[in-house]
Design an enzyme around this catalytic site. Sequence first.
Site, PDB file in Angstrom:
ATOM      1  N   GLU A   1     -11.073  33.447   1.946  1.00  0.00           N
ATOM      2  CA  GLU A   1     -11.076  32.137   1.281  1.00  0.00           C
ATOM      3  C   GLU A   1     -11.581  32.317  -0.147  1.00  0.00           C
ATOM      4  O   GLU A   1     -12.549  33.040  -0.384  1.00  0.00           O
ATOM      5  CB  GLU A   1     -11.969  31.166   2.050  1.00  0.00           C
ATOM      6  CG  GLU A   1     -12.215  29.829   1.379  1.00  0.00           C
ATOM      7  CD  GLU A   1     -10.939  29.054   1.114  1.00  0.00           C
ATOM      8  OE1 GLU A   1     -10.730  28.665  -0.050  1.00  0.00           O
ATOM      9  OE2 GLU A   1     -10.160  28.840   2.055  1.00  0.00           O
TER      10      GLU A   1
ATOM     11  N   TYR B   1      -6.674  31.777   3.751  1.00  0.00           N
ATOM     12  CA  TYR B   1      -6.990  30.375   3.429  1.00  0.00           C
ATOM     13  C   TYR B   1      -7.875  29.795   4.542  1.00  0.00           C
ATOM     14  O   TYR B   1      -7.584  28.731   5.084  1.00  0.00           O
ATOM     15  CB  TYR B   1      -5.722  29.534   3.269  1.00  0.00           C
ATOM     16  CG  TYR B   1      -4.612  30.208   2.490  1.00  0.00           C
ATOM     17  CD1 TYR B   1      -4.629  30.257   1.101  1.00  0.00           C
ATOM     18  CD2 TYR B   1      -3.551  30.813   3.157  1.00  0.00           C
ATOM     19  CE1 TYR B   1      -3.608  30.889   0.388  1.00  0.00           C
ATOM     20  CE2 TYR B   1      -2.530  31.440   2.448  1.00  0.00           C
ATOM     21  CZ  TYR B   1      -2.568  31.474   1.070  1.00  0.00           C
ATOM     22  OH  TYR B   1      -1.553  32.101   0.380  1.00  0.00           O
TER      23      TYR B   1
ATOM     24  N   ASP C   1      -2.731  29.212   6.849  1.00  0.00           N
ATOM     25  CA  ASP C   1      -2.705  27.747   6.819  1.00  0.00           C
ATOM     26  C   ASP C   1      -2.783  27.332   5.349  1.00  0.00           C
ATOM     27  O   ASP C   1      -3.828  26.880   4.871  1.00  0.00           O
ATOM     28  CB  ASP C   1      -3.884  27.186   7.617  1.00  0.00           C
ATOM     29  CG  ASP C   1      -3.819  25.661   7.752  1.00  0.00           C
ATOM     30  OD1 ASP C   1      -2.854  25.056   7.252  1.00  0.00           O
ATOM     31  OD2 ASP C   1      -4.747  25.080   8.351  1.00  0.00           O
TER      32      ASP C   1
ATOM     33  N   CYS D   1       0.829  -1.206   0.000  1.00  0.00           N
ATOM     34  CA  CYS D   1       0.000   0.000   0.000  1.00  0.00           C
ATOM     35  C   CYS D   1       0.864   1.257   0.000  1.00  0.00           C
ATOM     36  O   CYS D   1       0.633   2.177  -0.784  1.00  0.00           O
ATOM     37  CB  CYS D   1      -0.920  -0.022   1.220  1.00  0.00           C
ATOM     38  SG  CYS D   1      -1.716   1.530   1.602  1.00  0.00           S
TER      39      CYS D   1
ATOM     40  N   GLN E   1      -9.195  18.851   9.541  1.00  0.00           N
ATOM     41  CA  GLN E   1      -8.095  17.961   9.904  1.00  0.00           C
ATOM     42  C   GLN E   1      -8.596  16.536  10.137  1.00  0.00           C
ATOM     43  O   GLN E   1      -9.667  16.315  10.702  1.00  0.00           O
ATOM     44  CB  GLN E   1      -7.408  18.472  11.174  1.00  0.00           C
ATOM     45  CG  GLN E   1      -6.747  19.835  11.013  1.00  0.00           C
ATOM     46  CD  GLN E   1      -5.471  19.780  10.197  1.00  0.00           C
ATOM     47  OE1 GLN E   1      -5.053  18.721   9.764  1.00  0.00           O
ATOM     48  NE2 GLN E   1      -4.853  20.922   9.984  1.00  0.00           N
TER      49      GLN E   1
ATOM     50  N   CYS F   1       1.873  21.989   6.779  1.00  0.00           N
ATOM     51  CA  CYS F   1       1.890  20.521   6.733  1.00  0.00           C
ATOM     52  C   CYS F   1       3.076  20.013   5.922  1.00  0.00           C
ATOM     53  O   CYS F   1       3.150  18.822   5.607  1.00  0.00           O
ATOM     54  CB  CYS F   1       0.578  19.988   6.149  1.00  0.00           C
ATOM     55  SG  CYS F   1       0.233  20.579   4.476  1.00  0.00           S
TER      56      CYS F   1
ATOM     57  N   CYS G   1       1.488   4.050   4.837  1.00  0.00           N
ATOM     58  CA  CYS G   1       1.962   4.155   6.225  1.00  0.00           C
ATOM     59  C   CYS G   1       3.392   3.623   6.336  1.00  0.00           C
ATOM     60  O   CYS G   1       3.629   2.561   6.929  1.00  0.00           O
ATOM     61  CB  CYS G   1       1.039   3.374   7.166  1.00  0.00           C
ATOM     62  SG  CYS G   1      -0.655   3.970   7.227  1.00  0.00           S
TER      63      CYS G   1
END
Length: 436
Positions: free
Chosen positions: A320, A299, A367, A71, A271, A394, A74
């Site tokens: 936004e 944003y 963000d 996959c 999130q 992120c 992870c």
Amino acid sequence: MKVTIKKMGINGEGIGYIDRMPVFVPGALCGEEVEITVTEKNGRFAKGKLVRILRRSPKRVRPICSIQRRCGACPYMVCDYEEQLRFKQEDLRQSLIKYAHVDPRKIEPIRPSEKTLFYRNQCKLPCGMAEGELVNGMYMPNSNIFVPMETCFVHEKDLEIMRKRILKVLNRHQIRAYDWHQKRGLRFLILRGFHGKFQCTLVSGEEEFPSAMIEELLALEGMHSLWQSVQTQKKSAELFGPKMELLGGERYLHLQMGEITLPISPRSFFQLNTQQAVAMYACIAELVGDRNALVVEAYSGIGGISMALCRQAEEVIGIEIVKDAVLNARACARDNGIDNVQFLCADAADKLLYLSKKRSIDVLVVDPPRSGLDEAMLAVILRSKIKKVIYVSCNPSTLSKNLAVLQDRYDVGRILPFDMFPNTAKVETIVELKRR
């Protein structure tokens, strides 16, 4: 070929060296000696396939998921959690030093996730066929090879139970995976859940689903809303299509965040780790501080952060560009009785430039997407007289490159990393910037 893994890459792969050339080896951990086959080589780096581990890391563990290696979603599931946190802290540290020359002592210890498994409140899974039945799965990295999935161990348990119930209904009504020639069938199953209630979107071709199937899906315990999205573009990066139809149930899924209720539509961003999101919002509020005249969030999406800051300032403005998100945010503010927060539908850089000329902005919260702040936004921030910037990121690489530019006018204060996605290589970071 034998390689010793010296460090970890930004995507969770091990990095060793062959004649001083870095070689990226998915599945290998720092400190391990591995046998590899070189699969790709150019002038700057090489890629290798893990054949055998010759010297194992003491931090290596057996993954709970049987398809973890195929996959690829992870990569850190093969090492213990403390080691995962160390890798992420080091990735952030190296990026900040390399691109922004930030003093690494400013980086606080990463905030661990309370849950390392069963933490995701949403899944967006492609559909395929296996033994004549419709199934969910994942595509192997950099390939079109579909890997069927029985159970995903990072989805919340209730989400997995609902996903499997939905698949049973779809199979009873003989729904098939998408056929590119006929432009019919199911492409993606998108499911989100809060507090035992779920919002499901069936991303399909140009077809009408049987009314009996729709009724059966809506009758599932906890099914709050059911949507269909038609997406027939082959090379679109967007999972949802331009057409969205509510098949039944409520339009919004409601999430309780402290005293605020957030109405969330299928396209709304929120999130994926609810508990960590609550902790991050509290951290942002702490950094913003009290008694501000004006706080601006660029944003702003559905406005969760803006509304969480309503008590920190006399006025909060969210900017936004996505119209649906702005309408969503305005309705949310109205329903929660918040009258000092407004949302503007506009390009973030353009509107911030206008506001900064007309008003004195105490705090700007940004963000941005993984690509970071664009040149226009960076230029506006540098030319403005905004006293404080709270940057939520992120992506350590784009964060660091943006900080390198912003440090021309701003000093870096606290740096607070959060582990939003255990078992992956991703890390979320909040940075405080104060204008000199």
